[in-house]
Design a protein around this motif. Structure first.
Motif, PDB file in Angstrom:
ATOM      1  N   LEU A  36      57.791  63.712  82.666  1.00 35.90           N
ATOM      2  CA  LEU A  36      58.814  63.247  81.737  1.00 35.90           C
ATOM      3  C   LEU A  36      59.402  64.453  80.999  1.00 35.90           C
ATOM      4  N   LYS A  37      60.741  64.553  81.017  1.00 38.35           N
ATOM      5  CA  LYS A  37      61.410  65.708  80.391  1.00 38.35           C
ATOM      6  C   LYS A  37      62.224  65.319  79.170  1.00 38.35           C
ATOM      7  N   GLU A  38      62.883  64.159  79.211  1.00 39.54           N
ATOM      8  CA  GLU A  38      63.745  63.755  78.100  1.00 39.54           C
ATOM      9  C   GLU A  38      63.674  62.251  77.883  1.00 39.54           C
ATOM     10  N   ILE A  39      63.983  61.837  76.665  1.00 39.02           N
ATOM     11  CA  ILE A  39      64.180  60.426  76.326  1.00 39.02           C
ATOM     12  C   ILE A  39      65.545  60.302  75.667  1.00 39.02           C
ATOM     13  N   HIS A  40      66.354  59.377  76.180  1.00 35.52           N
ATOM     14  CA  HIS A  40      67.681  59.129  75.618  1.00 35.52           C
ATOM     15  C   HIS A  40      67.689  57.769  74.935  1.00 35.52           C
ATOM     16  N   VAL A  41      68.296  57.689  73.778  1.00 36.85           N
ATOM     17  CA  VAL A  41      68.486  56.427  73.058  1.00 36.85           C
ATOM     18  C   VAL A  41      69.976  56.231  72.859  1.00 36.85           C
ATOM     19  N   ALA A  42      70.473  55.099  73.360  1.00 37.97           N
ATOM     20  CA  ALA A  42      71.913  54.789  73.282  1.00 37.97           C
ATOM     21  C   ALA A  42      72.742  55.935  73.882  1.00 37.97           C
ATOM     22  N   GLY A  43      72.245  56.516  74.970  1.00 35.91           N
ATOM     23  CA  GLY A  43      72.991  57.550  75.677  1.00 35.91           C
ATOM     24  C   GLY A  43      72.856  58.943  75.098  1.00 35.91           C
ATOM     25  N   LYS A  44      72.126  59.110  73.993  1.00 33.95           N
ATOM     26  CA  LYS A  44      71.985  60.428  73.362  1.00 33.95           C
ATOM     27  C   LYS A  44      70.540  60.902  73.471  1.00 33.95           C
ATOM     28  N   ALA A  45      70.387  62.145  73.935  1.00 30.54           N
ATOM     29  CA  ALA A  45      69.045  62.705  74.115  1.00 30.54           C
ATOM     30  C   ALA A  45      68.404  63.007  72.766  1.00 30.54           C
ATOM     31  N   LEU A  46      67.105  62.699  72.672  1.00 30.08           N
ATOM     32  CA  LEU A  46      66.371  63.063  71.467  1.00 30.08           C
ATOM     33  C   LEU A  46      66.239  64.589  71.410  1.00 30.08           C
ATOM     34  N   ARG A  47      66.375  65.146  70.236  1.00 38.86           N
ATOM     35  CA  ARG A  47      66.306  66.595  70.083  1.00 38.86           C
ATOM     36  C   ARG A  47      64.843  67.023  70.051  1.00 38.86           C
ATOM     37  N   LEU A  48      64.311  67.231  71.231  1.00 36.85           N
ATOM     38  CA  LEU A  48      62.903  67.576  71.382  1.00 36.85           C
ATOM     39  C   LEU A  48      62.743  68.684  72.412  1.00 36.85           C
ATOM     40  N   ASP A  49      61.731  69.473  72.250  1.00 39.01           N
ATOM     41  CA  ASP A  49      61.364  70.462  73.252  1.00 39.01           C
ATOM     42  C   ASP A  49      60.780  69.705  74.451  1.00 39.01           C
ATOM     43  N   LEU A  85      69.006  40.512  74.052  1.00 32.82           N
ATOM     44  CA  LEU A  85      68.544  41.583  73.171  1.00 32.82           C
ATOM     45  C   LEU A  85      69.317  42.878  73.372  1.00 32.82           C
ATOM     46  N   SER A  86      69.788  43.115  74.594  1.00 31.06           N
ATOM     47  CA  SER A  86      70.510  44.365  74.861  1.00 31.06           C
ATOM     48  C   SER A  86      71.832  44.433  74.107  1.00 31.06           C
ATOM     49  N   LYS A  87      72.296  43.299  73.564  1.00 26.75           N
ATOM     50  CA  LYS A  87      73.519  43.314  72.771  1.00 26.75           C
ATOM     51  C   LYS A  87      73.254  43.813  71.350  1.00 26.75           C
ATOM     52  N   THR A  88      71.981  43.802  70.973  1.00 26.34           N
ATOM     53  CA  THR A  88      71.613  44.222  69.616  1.00 26.34           C
ATOM     54  C   THR A  88      70.846  45.541  69.609  1.00 26.34           C
ATOM     55  N   PHE A  89      69.881  45.640  70.520  1.00 28.58           N
ATOM     56  CA  PHE A  89      69.045  46.842  70.571  1.00 28.58           C
ATOM     57  C   PHE A  89      69.589  47.804  71.630  1.00 28.58           C
ATOM     58  N   PRO A  90      69.456  49.102  71.389  1.00 29.33           N
ATOM     59  CA  PRO A  90      70.002  50.084  72.342  1.00 29.33           C
ATOM     60  C   PRO A  90      69.140  50.207  73.591  1.00 29.33           C
ATOM     61  N   ASN A  91      69.775  50.633  74.679  1.00 31.37           N
ATOM     62  CA  ASN A  91      69.039  50.951  75.887  1.00 31.37           C
ATOM     63  C   ASN A  91      68.411  52.325  75.751  1.00 31.37           C
ATOM     64  N   VAL A  92      67.319  52.512  76.471  1.00 31.02           N
ATOM     65  CA  VAL A  92      66.589  53.774  76.437  1.00 31.02           C
ATOM     66  C   VAL A  92      66.445  54.281  77.864  1.00 31.02           C
ATOM     67  N   ASP A  93      66.598  55.579  78.047  1.00 31.78           N
ATOM     68  CA  ASP A  93      66.443  56.193  79.369  1.00 31.78           C
ATOM     69  C   ASP A  93      65.337  57.225  79.329  1.00 31.78           C
ATOM     70  N   MET A  94      64.525  57.242  80.392  1.00 28.72           N
ATOM     71  CA  MET A  94      63.543  58.303  80.576  1.00 28.72           C
ATOM     72  C   MET A  94      64.029  59.183  81.720  1.00 28.72           C
ATOM     73  N   VAL A  95      64.132  60.468  81.476  1.00 22.53           N
ATOM     74  CA  VAL A  95      64.619  61.414  82.477  1.00 22.53           C
ATOM     75  C   VAL A  95      63.436  62.222  83.000  1.00 22.53           C
ATOM     76  N   PHE A  96      63.271  62.223  84.338  1.00 25.31           N
ATOM     77  CA  PHE A  96      62.144  62.901  84.954  1.00 25.31           C
ATOM     78  C   PHE A  96      62.500  64.351  85.296  1.00 25.31           C
ATOM     79  N   GLY A  97      61.474  65.087  85.698  1.00 20.73           N
ATOM     80  CA  GLY A  97      61.668  66.500  86.003  1.00 20.73           C
ATOM     81  C   GLY A  97      62.621  66.757  87.139  1.00 20.73           C
ATOM     82  N   ASN A  98      62.759  65.810  88.063  1.00 22.97           N
ATOM     83  CA  ASN A  98      63.682  65.967  89.192  1.00 22.97           C
ATOM     84  C   ASN A  98      65.093  65.496  88.869  1.00 22.97           C
ATOM     85  N   GLY A  99      65.334  65.121  87.598  1.00 24.44           N
ATOM     86  CA  GLY A  99      66.664  64.683  87.186  1.00 24.44           C
ATOM     87  C   GLY A  99      66.895  63.195  87.329  1.00 24.44           C
ATOM     88  N   GLN A 100      66.010  62.489  88.031  1.00 24.19           N
ATOM     89  CA  GLN A 100      66.182  61.041  88.167  1.00 24.19           C
ATOM     90  C   GLN A 100      65.880  60.355  86.848  1.00 24.19           C
TER      91      GLN A 100
END
Length: 635
Positions: A272-285, A350-365
């Motif tokens: 796991l490399k990144e987590i995005h909330v509502a399309g924006k990446a969390l500012r994390l190392d 619920l997706s109309k109220t709560f944001p979607n979340v994305d997990m980005v893997f090391g291979n970019g998927q």
């Protein structure tokens, strides 16, 4: 860590055959190896609490298991108990056990009959003496031996401070009548001691799917019985159940993968490399997700546990998107849950109220998560939801529990060192496979428990169960036999209380439950119960029938400790009577006739006695006593 919540769902008992899922087609089997085995997972209800112990070196809790073409079901909801169970049969003749499937454990174990420190669990303990095929694993250089140097032993401790220890034995292990996999000899643990949650839980033991010589997966793979892969699929927020597949399947179109490095960690990990909330990446190392054991996927754990900085960033990002909701307290005052009210009770919206979340893997998927993958329902406030993501104490490991893979087919491709994710409706997946002869999404116990009728519930479009009984079968009576670990004398004063408890857990009116026959069997008591229709109805609704049978066979009738344990021996469903009016009321007519005859005879007898008394001589009078004149009657 696995935390139990009082949010029992009217769960559809979902059985997912994952032996092939690619664009809705059942063509998924690898070539050259036995087809994958599908096992159901059951989730009994137990009162376990969230372990604040971090998911460090001992990742606890339970997982799912699968086998080549074996339809072994997964039951209930992940948040109800914190674990799923499946049915496993050990010995000859087979002894049945409800085992928690756990990818974080490498040993399969059940309580032994000789155990002095084992709790009161769902099924009777394993009795080696009753199995003609049981052999103890004799002491050798590759195992830890007992003090007498006669037999190999095992010992396991978990992060929530529970433990299990015992001896190792070998016996025939089978996976139920629906399994295409033939019974196999396997090594397992026979418990002599258990502590903590393992002692108090309802499930009998654990089925280990982790990496290790004693793992059921490794034993089957080493024998060449299945390929080195297994898959799991959990139902959604409102639906429990699911299934798993032991053995390889072809990856469905659109499945995303992450590398899983067995050298990096003994547990199933992803990059796991990144987590995005509502399309924006969390500012994390990005390295924050690669500390200690890295990012570990443990579907036996209930929730998600992030390192401190990652959790704070995630919490703040979610909260900033929820301006229209009111922040409220959680259902359990012992925990500082982050909850929001005002989202409505329709989970599909619920997706109309709560944001979607994305997990980005090391291979970019990228794996996209819906709100049900990071929320759980508030058990006390309707339309309120709480974050199912928590801080992992001071442990830098990232632990992804089962909540994050709800409605996701997860393929643990150990052979190719990768884990795949495919978003799907796990509760409807079974119906899309279109495999003839496939088992229904009813509990596996249906096929393993004696019954007199084949009832196969179908799935409605929304994934809920509809009862579809052959020929519009109308049920007039349900009976079931219950063997209880309590003596006859101790049980009888509480039989009315017991009936009410059973009615409560079966979600029916207490007046519908009647004890028909009670038999003493030494220290046990056998009771035959009958469930009648409600007073306002002549039949029991088919959906109600399915719910009752499902709860019975899943052992969801929970009794206080003073009643001891119990075992469901047999259940029967009897049809609505089709007899004529005369046939239905024949007994009443006969009884009425007999009562009338007895009454008439009694009346005649009384009249006869009275008449006889009237004709008998009167009171004696002296000879000279005056007598009233009497007129002579003509002859």
């Amino acid at each position: 860590m696995a935390r139990e919540r009082d949010q029992l769902t009217a769960a559809a008992f979902l059985v997912l055959l994952l032996a092939g899922v690619i664009d809705g087609s059942p063509q998924l089997l690898d070539g050259g190896v036995n087809p994958p085995l599908v096992l159901p997972l059951l989730l009994p209800s137990v009162n376990s609490s969230r372990r604040h112990a971090a998911a460090s070196h001992l990742l606890r809790r339970r997982h799912l298991q699968s086998h080549p073409n074996a339809h072994m079901r997964l039951y209930d909801d992940l948040l109800t108990n914190g674990y799923y169970t499946t049915r496993l049969y050990i010995g000859t003749p087979p002894q049945e056990f409800a085992l928690i499937v756990d990818s974080g454990s490498t040993v399969t174990y059940v309580p032994c009959s000789s155990c002095d420190q084992c709790g009161n669990h769902q099924d009777p303990r394993f009795q080696p003496d009753l199995s003609s095929t049981y052999n103890p694993v004799k002491c050798h250089v590759a195992c830890t031996c007992d003090t007498e140097k006669n037999q190999c032993i095992y010992e396991r401790q978990y992060a929530e401070m529970s433990s299990s220890s015992g001896v190792l034995g070998e016996d025939i292990v089978s996976f139920g009548k629906e399994s295409a996999l033939m019974p196999q000899r396997a090594v397992f643990g026979c418990e002599n001691s258990e502590t903590g949650d393992l002692f108090s839980q309802h499930a009998d033991g654990i089925m280990g799917l982790g990496r290790g010589q004693l793992s059921i997966m490794d034993q089957l793979v080493d024998k060449g019985i299945i390929s080195d892969s297994f898959s799991l699929c959990y139902g959604g927020m409102n639906f429990g159940g699911g299934a798993m597949v032991l053995g390889g399947i072809s990856s469905p179109s659109g499945m995303v993968f992450s590398r899983s490095n067995p050298v990096r960690s003994p547990y199933y990990n992803i990059e796991l490399k990144e987590i995005h909330v509502a399309g924006k990446a969390l500012r994390l190392d990005p390295r924050i997700f690669d500390r200690k054991h890295g990012t570990v996927l443990d579907s036996g754990t209930t929730y998600v546990y992030l390192p401190e900085h990652a959790f704070v960033a995630f919490r703040d990002a979610i909260t900033s998107e929820l301006h229209s909701l009111k922040k409220i307290r959680g259902p359990d005052p012992n925990y500082k849950d982050i909850c929001f009210a005002g989202a409505g009770s329709d989970v599909s919206q619920l997706s109309k109220t709560f944001p979607n979340v994305d997990m980005v893997f090391g291979n970019g998927q990228k794996l996209s998560l819906s709100p049900e993958n990071y929320l759980f329902q508030h058990s006390k406030v309707r339309g309120a939801y709480c974050l199912g993501v928590f801080q992992n104490g001071k442990d830098p490991t990232t632990l992804l529990g089962g909540i994050i893979v709800r409605n996701t087919l997860v393929m643990y491709d150990r052979q190719n060192e990768r884990i795949g994710f495919w978003k799907t409706n796990c509760s409807e997946l079974w119906g899309r496979l279109h495999i003839s002869g496939a088992p229904s999404p009813a509990p596996s116990s249906f096929s393993d428990t004696n019954s007199t009728i084949d009832m196969s519930p179908a799935l409605s479009p929304n994934g809920a169960q509809e009862s579809v009984l052959p020929g519009q079968y109308q049920v007039g009576l349900i009976t079931f036999d219950m063997s209880m670990n309590i003596t006859y004398l101790n049980l009888m004063p509480h039989i009315t209380e017991l009936a009410k408890l059973i009615a409560h857990d079966l979600e029916i009116d207490p007046h519908q439950v009647h004890s028909m026959n009670i038999t003493s069997e030494g220290n046990h008591t056998l009771i035959r119960w009958a469930i009648f229709p409600e007073e306002s109805s002549k039949v029991i609704a088919n959906t109600t029938v399915m719910g009752i049978i499902s709860r019975l066979t899943e052992h969801r009738v929970r009794l206080p400790e003073n009643f001891g344990g119990y075992q469901l021996v047999e259940w029967n469903v009897e049809p609505l009577s089709r007899r004529t009016w005369l046939q239905q009321h024949l007994v009443a007519i006969i009884v009425g006739t007999l009562v009338a005859a007895v009454s008439s005879f009694s009346a005649l007898l009384i009249w006869y006695i009275s008449r006889k008394r009237a004709r008998s001589p009167g009171t004696y009078m002296p000879v000279d006593a005056p007598v009233a004149e009497q007129e002579l009657q003509p002859l």
